[in-house]
Design an enzyme around this catalytic site. Sequence first.
Site, mmCIF file in Angstrom:
data_model
loop_
_atom_site.group_PDB
_atom_site.id
_atom_site.type_symbol
_atom_site.label_atom_id
_atom_site.label_comp_id
_atom_site.label_asym_id
_atom_site.label_seq_id
_atom_site.Cartn_x
_atom_site.Cartn_y
_atom_site.Cartn_z
ATOM 1 N N SER A 115 0.840 -1.205 0.000
ATOM 2 C CA SER A 115 0.000 0.000 0.000
ATOM 3 C C SER A 115 0.872 1.251 0.000
ATOM 4 C CB SER A 115 -0.927 -0.022 1.218
ATOM 5 O OG SER A 115 -1.912 0.969 1.097
ATOM 6 N N ASN A 116 0.310 2.393 0.340
ATOM 7 C CA ASN A 116 1.074 3.647 0.406
ATOM 8 C C ASN A 116 0.532 4.539 1.528
ATOM 9 O OD1 ASN A 116 -1.088 5.399 -0.699
ATOM 10 N ND2 ASN A 116 -0.814 4.076 -2.483
#
Length: 407
Positions: free
Chosen positions: A214-215
């Site tokens: 993810s980020n």
Amino acid sequence: MYSHLNGKHIILGITGGIAAYKSAILTRLLIKAGAEVQIVMTPSAREFITPVTLSALTGKPVISEFFTANTGQWHSHVDLGLWADAMVIAPATACTIGKMANGVADNMLVTTYLSSKSQVFVAPAMDLDMMAHPSTTANLAKLRSYGNIIIEPAEGELASHLVGKGRMEEPENIVAELDSYFGKIASRGSLVGKKVMITAGPTREKIDPVRYISNYSTGKMGFAIADELATRGADVTVISGPVEVTPDNPSVKVIDVESGREMAEQCAKLFRTCDIAVMCAAVADYTVASPADTKIKREGNNPPEIRLVKNPDIARALGEAKRDDQLLVGFALETDNETVNALDKMARKNLDMIVLNSLRDKGAGFATDTNKVTVFMRGTDKPVSFPLKTKREVASDLVDMIAKISL
Ligand code: CTP
């Protein structure tokens, strides 16, 4: 004289100061301008002005307790907060300002303030020394940082000693300030009848049942834009990756998704019926080619190699499907070659507008409450650059621009 207050719902909060008598004049002016006024008093304000005088002016019972003593009727601060188009606290004592700044919700006025979704105006009234104390200064600075507008007599009046610092602004000037606020909103362009979709937050790309890629996106920018669009009357749906934030505006609908593919599917479904799409999500560029069905174990295995494949480019797909009557807005978060990259993205994805934030600017990008953006519009070569602002203020600027080009 005041043309923008007609029909507006105003909560007037009155606190216990000498200037409380002026709130009767303020009430009368607001009513005369066509506003509906609900008064909420702190218990000590009743020592300075009687609720009977005020309710006679507004035609509504004054609220100062959580319950009506004789009937036990519960006053909902949440409903009140939603009813209001604006909340004005005049006079605001140092005590109430301190409570508002720090969330000390021990009376109806402060609980209503904390529940309010509308613009809040605060007219301080206290003696000179209290006004000059660092604690008051710090509390007022906090209120400003929450987006509240502090109404004080103009510097010129102070300089000419017509009034002393700490004196409450005259009711006529408070009403003029409110009127000009509603005037500005009216001229900013309404989005009533427009259907808008917004993507927000990060996506999660599964590696196995317990791990993902993810980020750092929080969804704050996307949700702030959603709230702002809804405030201007648009019918708004957010397609959101996993985030902590929720919309402030109860009319905003949220569709929760996890992966980039799920987000792409929901967007494809919704886009046909939308007038405007704002692509604010930080979609993972790659996803895991074949996520494991069971947890990948440490023992007995070599470190796994995770093969990635490209995720769908949602903005690009919508750009290809876009009709002439639809508007597509994208974002570009860049670390270098900002302008070239942003213009390239706008062309590649067939966007009508692109909002650039550079990670080189302090306070811009993910996981902050602020942002600094430059906006490029299709067909104009001059970008519009804004200074560092809160994400709410940035949302308001962006929606101003969206409203202008979607008319
Ligand atoms: N976007 C999207 N779907 C993706 C990737 C990006 O809808 N799979 C959208 C973003 O929401 C944003 C715009 O496209 O509005 C640009 O996103 P960005 O990540 O900056 O662009 P990329 O095309 O991924 O380019 P790069 O990562 O190479 O900078």
